[in-house]
Write a protein that holds these residues in place. Structure first.
Motif, PDB file in Angstrom:
ATOM      1  N   GLY A 194       6.486  -8.756  -3.094  1.00 21.72           N
ATOM      2  CA  GLY A 194       7.659  -7.894  -3.090  1.00 21.72           C
ATOM      3  C   GLY A 194       7.346  -6.415  -3.138  1.00 21.72           C
ATOM      4  O   GLY A 194       8.217  -5.591  -2.829  1.00 21.72           O
ATOM      5  N   SER A 195       6.123  -6.055  -3.509  1.00 20.20           N
ATOM      6  CA  SER A 195       5.762  -4.635  -3.541  1.00 20.20           C
ATOM      7  C   SER A 195       5.756  -4.030  -2.142  1.00 20.20           C
ATOM      8  O   SER A 195       5.790  -2.812  -1.992  1.00 20.20           O
ATOM      9  N   GLY A 196       5.714  -4.890  -1.110  1.00 16.28           N
ATOM     10  CA  GLY A 196       5.742  -4.403   0.264  1.00 16.28           C
ATOM     11  C   GLY A 196       7.108  -4.500   0.906  1.00 16.28           C
ATOM     12  O   GLY A 196       7.231  -4.361   2.125  1.00 16.28           O
ATOM     13  N   GLY A 197       8.132  -4.701   0.087  1.00 21.38           N
ATOM     14  CA  GLY A 197       9.479  -4.865   0.626  1.00 21.38           C
ATOM     15  C   GLY A 197       9.977  -3.689   1.435  1.00 21.38           C
ATOM     16  O   GLY A 197      10.784  -3.859   2.363  1.00 21.38           O
ATOM     17  N   GLU A 210      13.159  -0.447  -5.931  1.00 18.33           N
ATOM     18  CA  GLU A 210      12.482   0.172  -7.075  1.00 18.33           C
ATOM     19  C   GLU A 210      12.807   1.661  -7.058  1.00 18.33           C
ATOM     20  O   GLU A 210      13.953   2.048  -7.076  1.00 18.33           O
ATOM     21  N   ASP A 211      11.796   2.540  -6.938  1.00 22.58           N
ATOM     22  CA  ASP A 211      12.059   3.981  -6.910  1.00 22.58           C
ATOM     23  C   ASP A 211      11.878   4.564  -5.516  1.00 22.58           C
ATOM     24  O   ASP A 211      11.783   5.784  -5.348  1.00 22.58           O
ATOM     25  N   ILE A 212      11.847   3.694  -4.487  1.00 26.63           N
ATOM     26  CA  ILE A 212      11.622   4.150  -3.119  1.00 26.63           C
ATOM     27  C   ILE A 212      12.960   4.260  -2.391  1.00 26.63           C
ATOM     28  O   ILE A 212      13.704   3.291  -2.255  1.00 26.63           O
ATOM     29  N   VAL A 227       2.790  -3.599   8.178  1.00 27.06           N
ATOM     30  CA  VAL A 227       3.039  -5.033   8.328  1.00 27.06           C
ATOM     31  C   VAL A 227       1.876  -5.684   9.065  1.00 27.06           C
ATOM     32  O   VAL A 227       1.431  -6.788   8.717  1.00 27.06           O
ATOM     33  N   PHE A 228       1.372  -5.012  10.083  1.00 27.80           N
ATOM     34  CA  PHE A 228       0.218  -5.513  10.836  1.00 27.80           C
ATOM     35  C   PHE A 228      -0.973  -5.729   9.906  1.00 27.80           C
ATOM     36  O   PHE A 228      -1.594  -6.801   9.915  1.00 27.80           O
ATOM     37  N   PHE A 319       5.666 -15.414   8.628  1.00 30.37           N
ATOM     38  CA  PHE A 319       5.392 -14.255   7.769  1.00 30.37           C
ATOM     39  C   PHE A 319       6.323 -13.116   8.174  1.00 30.37           C
ATOM     40  O   PHE A 319       6.689 -12.983   9.336  1.00 30.37           O
ATOM     41  N   GLY A 320       6.712 -12.319   7.185  1.00 30.00           N
ATOM     42  CA  GLY A 320       7.597 -11.202   7.526  1.00 30.00           C
ATOM     43  C   GLY A 320       8.164 -10.515   6.308  1.00 30.00           C
ATOM     44  O   GLY A 320       7.558 -10.513   5.231  1.00 30.00           O
TER      45      GLY A 320
END
Length: 344
Positions: A194-197, A210-212, A227-228, A319-320
């Motif tokens: 989830g850190s790459g959401g 989060e804070d982004i 993503v790649f 994946f995605g």
């Protein structure tokens, strides 16, 4: 089924498949008139030559119904006794009611059937298979209709040349049914980060993870480079773990079907796995990235072309966005087709 309150364990297998794509084509030449791009640039970077685009009045539920009808016609299946409907999609017609509920009504499926939508983006179809296997193998259900479908053209920013060249619309459907001696589902692996959401998203009630702070366009936003990197690193590791847990090797996998995100992503994944690219199936060349539909479309193309045969072992890996990933190892045990498929 339940027997005196105890689940009767059984086998589960995929018995039928159907697919559908809209009639309208969006070619690379068409995109040249919309954004600063060209056919050579798109093919070189993605492998995509065209994609299908749904009509303004054609939505994900419509794609699903057409795919299910193709399945029913080809395999002579009665869908009215389906006891669970699972739809994997990121582009439902409505936040609610679910696409699955709309399908239940339009296909005349029994009102005692469960109906749920599943949100796992491009990994959604394989997650749906995993759930269907669990429901059938446990004895809770006998006949589960699993669909992967998306109408990505409706959420694509056609001023952003980095994303609009990728996406198309389509749907795939399979039936997962019980079989006492079946060994259709051989193993799985899944995970999430989830850190790459914030690398792939579409804003909704919130425009912050989060804070982004996110770009609040209500359209699909993707950081393709990140993503790649994640997929090329993560998928081979996941495949290795799946095979280890399943007690098998890549040499015994007849076909590898990764999510059809981008051919230039599939190539290094296969290279890192030391798996022949010619044994990888993908649907992106003529359909683009169709998210949850890409894997069933690729599987069905292999069946239609006479490549994929019963008894063969297929490794599907989605994946995605999320970031989510899931792989499923399957031995094909499809029923005999009784009619020709609807042309794609």
């Amino acid at each position: 089924m339940l027997n005196n309150g105890v689940n009767e364990l059984t086998g589960a297998k995929i018995t039928a498949i159907g697919t559908y794509v809209p009639a309208q084509r969006l070619t690379n030449a068409d995109l040249e008139k919309m954004v600063d791009t060209n056919d050579e640039w798109i093919v070189q970077r993605t492998g995509i030559r065209e994609r299908r685009i749904s009509r303004k009045d054609e939505f994900t539920s419509d794609l699903c119904v057409a795919a299910a009808e193709d399945l029913a016609k080809r395999y002579g299946k009665n869908l009215q006794d389906v006891d669970m409907i699972i739809v994997a999609t990121s582009t439902p017609d409505f936040p609610f009611p679910s696409v699955a509920a709309l399908i239940q009504n339009r296909l005349g499926i029994s009102q005692t059937a469960g109906a749920i939508d599943l949100s796992a983006a491009c990994a959604g179809f394989v997650y749906g298979l995993h759930m269907a296997n669990g429901l059938v193998a446990s004895g809770l259900h006998r006949k589960v209709l699993v669909l992967g479908a998306d109408s990505l053209s409706k959420i694509t920013d056609y001023t952003d040349r980095s994303t609009c060249i990728l996406f198309g619309d389509g749907a795939g459907a399979v039936l997962v049914e019980s079989g006492a001696s079946s060994t259709g589902f051989l193993g799985f692996h899944m995970g999430s980060d989830g850190s790459g959401g914030h690398h792939v998203y579409r804003t909704g009630l919130s425009s912050k993870i989060e804070d982004i702070e996110l770009v609040d366009t209500k359209l699909l936003v993707q950081n393709g480079r990140e993503v790649f990197r994640w997929a090329v690193r993560t998928v081979p590791q996941g495949v290795e773990q799946l095979l280890a847990k399943s007690g098998t090797t890549l040499a015994k996998v007849d076909w590898f079907i990764p999510h059809s995100a981008n051919l230039r992503m599939i190539e290094p994944i296969c290279e890192r796995m030391n798996y022949p690219l010619e044994q990888a199936l993908y649907s992106l060349v003529h359909f683009g990235n169709t998210s949850a539909a890409s894997i069933p479309l690729a599987l069905d193309l292999g069946i239609r072309e006479g490549k994929v045969q019963n008894g063969q072992t297929v490794l599907m890996y989605g994946f995605g966005a999320g970031l989510t990933q899931v792989g499923q190892l399957v031995k094909l045990e499809l029923d005999e087709q009784v009619a020709e498929p609807t042309p794609l």
